[in-house]
Design a protein around this motif. Structure first.
Motif, mmCIF file in Angstrom:
data_model
loop_
_atom_site.group_PDB
_atom_site.id
_atom_site.type_symbol
_atom_site.label_atom_id
_atom_site.label_comp_id
_atom_site.label_asym_id
_atom_site.label_seq_id
_atom_site.Cartn_x
_atom_site.Cartn_y
_atom_site.Cartn_z
ATOM 1 N N ARG A 1 15.927 49.022 17.780
ATOM 2 C CA ARG A 1 14.619 49.016 18.434
ATOM 3 C C ARG A 1 13.565 48.332 17.578
ATOM 4 N NH1 ARG A 1 15.569 55.266 20.384
ATOM 5 N NH2 ARG A 1 16.841 54.752 22.235
ATOM 6 N N VAL B 2 11.372 45.128 18.890
ATOM 7 C CA VAL B 2 9.914 45.100 18.942
ATOM 8 C C VAL B 2 9.348 43.952 18.118
ATOM 9 C CG1 VAL B 2 7.842 46.392 18.252
ATOM 10 C CG2 VAL B 2 9.659 47.532 19.519
ATOM 11 N N LYS B 3 10.043 43.550 17.071
ATOM 12 C CA LYS B 3 9.575 42.441 16.239
ATOM 13 C C LYS B 3 9.437 41.139 17.034
ATOM 14 C CE LYS B 3 11.223 43.917 11.672
ATOM 15 N NZ LYS B 3 12.191 43.623 10.575
ATOM 16 N N TYR C 156 7.907 40.868 19.718
ATOM 17 C CA TYR C 156 6.662 40.919 20.480
ATOM 18 C C TYR C 156 5.442 41.227 19.618
ATOM 19 C CZ TYR C 156 10.159 41.239 24.125
ATOM 20 O OH TYR C 156 11.253 40.988 24.933
ATOM 21 N N ILE D 148 1.168 49.196 17.331
ATOM 22 C CA ILE D 148 2.228 49.693 18.218
ATOM 23 C C ILE D 148 2.052 51.189 18.420
ATOM 24 C CG2 ILE D 148 4.723 49.878 18.554
ATOM 25 C CD1 ILE D 148 3.643 47.651 15.784
ATOM 26 N N ASP E 192 4.314 54.412 19.902
ATOM 27 C CA ASP E 192 5.593 54.911 20.409
ATOM 28 C C ASP E 192 5.352 56.250 21.096
ATOM 29 O OD1 ASP E 192 8.328 55.118 20.863
ATOM 30 O OD2 ASP E 192 8.674 56.167 18.965
ATOM 31 N N VAL F 56 1.567 46.719 21.719
ATOM 32 C CA VAL F 56 2.861 47.115 22.260
ATOM 33 C C VAL F 56 2.906 48.631 22.400
ATOM 34 C CG1 VAL F 56 5.361 47.192 21.866
ATOM 35 C CG2 VAL F 56 4.078 45.135 21.271
ATOM 36 N N THR G 254 5.769 51.622 23.472
ATOM 37 C CA THR G 254 7.197 51.817 23.710
ATOM 38 C C THR G 254 7.471 53.195 24.302
ATOM 39 O OG1 THR G 254 7.522 52.587 21.424
ATOM 40 C CG2 THR G 254 7.882 50.239 21.868
ATOM 41 N N ILE H 184 7.455 48.427 26.633
ATOM 42 C CA ILE H 184 8.909 48.393 26.511
ATOM 43 C C ILE H 184 9.466 49.752 26.905
ATOM 44 C CG2 ILE H 184 10.841 48.059 24.928
ATOM 45 C CD1 ILE H 184 9.026 46.237 23.272
ATOM 46 N N VAL I 60 11.130 45.165 29.749
ATOM 47 C CA VAL I 60 9.961 44.690 29.000
ATOM 48 C C VAL I 60 8.948 44.137 29.999
ATOM 49 C CG1 VAL I 60 9.089 43.155 27.217
ATOM 50 C CG2 VAL I 60 11.371 44.166 26.985
#
Length: 267
Positions: free
Chosen positions: A52, A56-57, A59, A66, A68, A128, A130, A159, A264
């Protein structure tokens, strides 16, 4: 219960929001699945955490932030922060949230995204967001995602990773089928149903990918022992059998019969 139109399975009757809060505050899901330590959970999660982080890297850059959601013990957040990225978490379980805060030394939010008192706007927006194996735990996915999108910056990425109800193993192992349906999972998706769910939201792009997390040895274990490998699941086989595992995963992913669906979205 199955909706014949959208192929969305949902537990019935659905628990109340407050019942779900109590369920996770008591860490009841972890007690059902396995009784391992936090460090044991870290080791078990390591293959997924690495995969994971690398995902994510694609984007983010070093200036991205980020979030989560459903971060659990914070292993993914911790890994990103250790590599120099700015990552926060959100976790509704009291016990897991406290451990995540200790592990990550970063903000771990306490917000119920299904609550009627959920704020309409949030001060912090993220590049981002997630949701790794979170959406299946949600009783009202549309309402939940509306609040999730409030965390996302314009042109940001959401994501989502969920178990796939079209998982091939469900059709060949009665024991796995009986294990699969559990109290913690309120919603079950395949590619069609999650696509229809996400059609409720205006996004720039939407991409679906299949992921096979578990190896063919996990399948063999279910067929031979009729039991899960709770404390020590086999994600990858010995290197001598890697070619066979690659073929196994490739076949399942190609027709979305794999165990996981990855989506995504770009806002």
């Amino acid at each position: 219960m199955l909706c014949n139109n959208c192929h969305h399975y949902q537990l019935t009757p659905l628990p109340r929001v407050e019942d779900d809060e109590n369920f996770y505050n008591k860490n009841s899901q972890a007690e059902f699945v396995s009784n391992i330590t936090v460090e044991g959970a870290r080791e078990k999660a390591l293959p997924d955490t690495k995969r994971r982080v690398e995902l994510v890297k694609n984007y983010i850059n070093m200036h991205s932030n980020i979030l989560d959601i459903g971060c659990g013990y914070g292993f993914f957040v911790e890994s990103l922060n250790n590599q120099g990225f700015e990552a926060d978490g959100l976790e509704t379980s009291i016990s897991r949230r406290l451990i995540a805060r200790e592990n990550c030394k970063r903000p771990i939010l306490d917000i119920n995204l299904l609550s009627e008192t959920t704020p309409k706007d949030y001060v912090v927006k993220y590049n981002v967001v997630t949701l790794f194996h979170v959406l299946e735990h949600i009783s009202s996915p549309v309402k939940f995602l509306r609040n999730v999108f409030k965390f996302l910056k314009k042109d940001g990425y959401l994501i989502i990773e969920v178990p796939n109800v079209d998982d091939h193993l469900l059709s060949i192992s009665e024991a796995y089928h009986n294990f699969y349906w559990q109290r913690a999972h309120l919603s079950y998706f395949n590619k069609k149903s999650i696509d229809l769910l996400l059609s409720n939201f205006k996004v720039q792009t939407k991409e679906f990918t299949g992921v096979q997390r578990y190896s063919f040895l996990n399948m063999a274990n279910w067929l031979i022992t009729n039991k899960p490998q709770l404390s020590d699941p086999i994600f990858e086989p010995p290197v001598e059998l890697a070619w066979l595992n690659d073929k196994y995963k490739e076949q399942l992913v190609s027709n979305f019969k794999c165990d996981t669906i990855l989506t995504v979205l770009k806002k």
